[in-house]
Enzyme design. Structure first.
Site, PDB file in Angstrom:
ATOM      1  N   PRO A  10      39.087 -20.998  20.876  1.00  0.00           N
ATOM      2  CG  PRO A  10      38.091 -22.541  22.312  1.00  0.00           C
ATOM      3  CD  PRO A  10      38.528 -21.117  22.223  1.00  0.00           C
ATOM      4  CG  ASN A  11      37.750 -25.750  17.863  1.00  0.00           C
ATOM      5  OD1 ASN A  11      38.719 -26.442  17.565  1.00  0.00           O
ATOM      6  ND2 ASN A  11      37.009 -25.987  18.922  1.00  0.00           N
ATOM      7  NE  ARG A  18      33.934 -25.315  14.698  1.00  0.00           N
ATOM      8  CZ  ARG A  18      33.665 -24.611  15.777  1.00  0.00           C
ATOM      9  NH1 ARG A  18      34.221 -23.435  15.954  1.00  0.00           N
ATOM     10  NH2 ARG A  18      32.845 -25.082  16.677  1.00  0.00           N
ATOM     11  CE1 TYR A  23      30.829 -20.877  14.598  1.00  0.00           C
ATOM     12  CE2 TYR A  23      30.956 -23.119  13.775  1.00  0.00           C
ATOM     13  CZ  TYR A  23      30.752 -22.242  14.808  1.00  0.00           C
ATOM     14  OH  TYR A  23      30.465 -22.715  16.056  1.00  0.00           O
ATOM     15  CG  ASN A  72      33.826 -15.897  18.845  1.00  0.00           C
ATOM     16  OD1 ASN A  72      33.575 -16.770  19.670  1.00  0.00           O
ATOM     17  ND2 ASN A  72      33.371 -15.929  17.611  1.00  0.00           N
ATOM     18  CB  ALA A  75      33.613 -24.334  23.221  1.00  0.00           C
ATOM     19  CD  GLU A  96      29.454 -13.370  25.401  1.00  0.00           C
ATOM     20  OE1 GLU A  96      29.075 -14.535  25.168  1.00  0.00           O
ATOM     21  OE2 GLU A  96      29.105 -12.746  26.416  1.00  0.00           O
ATOM     22  CG  HIS A  98      29.067 -15.874  20.610  1.00  0.00           C
ATOM     23  ND1 HIS A  98      30.052 -16.761  20.961  1.00  0.00           N
ATOM     24  CD2 HIS A  98      28.707 -15.220  21.738  1.00  0.00           C
ATOM     25  CE1 HIS A  98      30.269 -16.658  22.263  1.00  0.00           C
ATOM     26  NE2 HIS A  98      29.475 -15.728  22.761  1.00  0.00           N
ATOM     27  NE  ARG A 105      25.764 -23.718  17.007  1.00  0.00           N
ATOM     28  CZ  ARG A 105      27.087 -23.698  17.014  1.00  0.00           C
ATOM     29  NH1 ARG A 105      27.748 -22.572  17.216  1.00  0.00           N
ATOM     30  NH2 ARG A 105      27.771 -24.814  16.835  1.00  0.00           N
TER      31      ARG A 105
END
Length: 137
Positions: A10-11, A18, A23, A72, A75, A96, A98, A105
């Site tokens: 998502p996103n 964004r 990012y 990735n 969330a 995985e 990111h 964060r």
């Protein structure tokens, strides 16, 4: 030729727009073309969805025939037991990834339901995290 798929959650379709301070300003489509031109010996495909069930379906679809998955989950990393279970249920190794360092964060981003079932975790190197994942596979 190794067959690898990058799956973004998502996103991540908003990369380049964004929160560029986190990012970056490059779209994933542009970055993917860079990866494909650099790794011509890899059959590299891409999938993105904002929907948890669609991500699980894609993992099931590729999880027995690909050489690697770079995931990735956005969330969903921190909330989806179902995606973690999907990874546990397939044979293809999952790395995985990111873009940001999730440990720098918010506290809730320090938990991953994917990590326990992943071959490895790469985070905090911006878009280069995906390239490092390709190299690891």
């Amino acid at each position: 030729m190794k067959k690898i798929i990058i799956i973004n959650g998502p996103n991540l379709n908003l990369l380049g727009k964004r929160e560029p301070e986190i990012y970056g300003s490059q779209t994933f489509t542009a970055y993917l073309e860079t990866l494909k031109s650099k790794y011509t010996h890899v059959d590299l495909s891409y999938y993105q969805s904002n929907v948890e069930g669609e991500l699980i379906n894609k993992l099931h679809e590729v999880g027995f025939s690909y050489d690697g998955v770079i995931l990735n989950a956005g969330a969903y990393t921190h909330t989806s037991v179902a995606i973690g279970d999907a990874i546990k249920g397939i044979e293809t190794p999952v790395v995985e990834v990111h873009i940001s360092n999730t440990f720098s964060r918010e506290e809730f981003r320090h938990q991953s339901y994917i990590s326990p079932n992943a071959k490895g975790v790469i985070l905090g190197f911006g878009m280069q995290s995906y390239e490092l994942a390709i190299q690891s596979i």
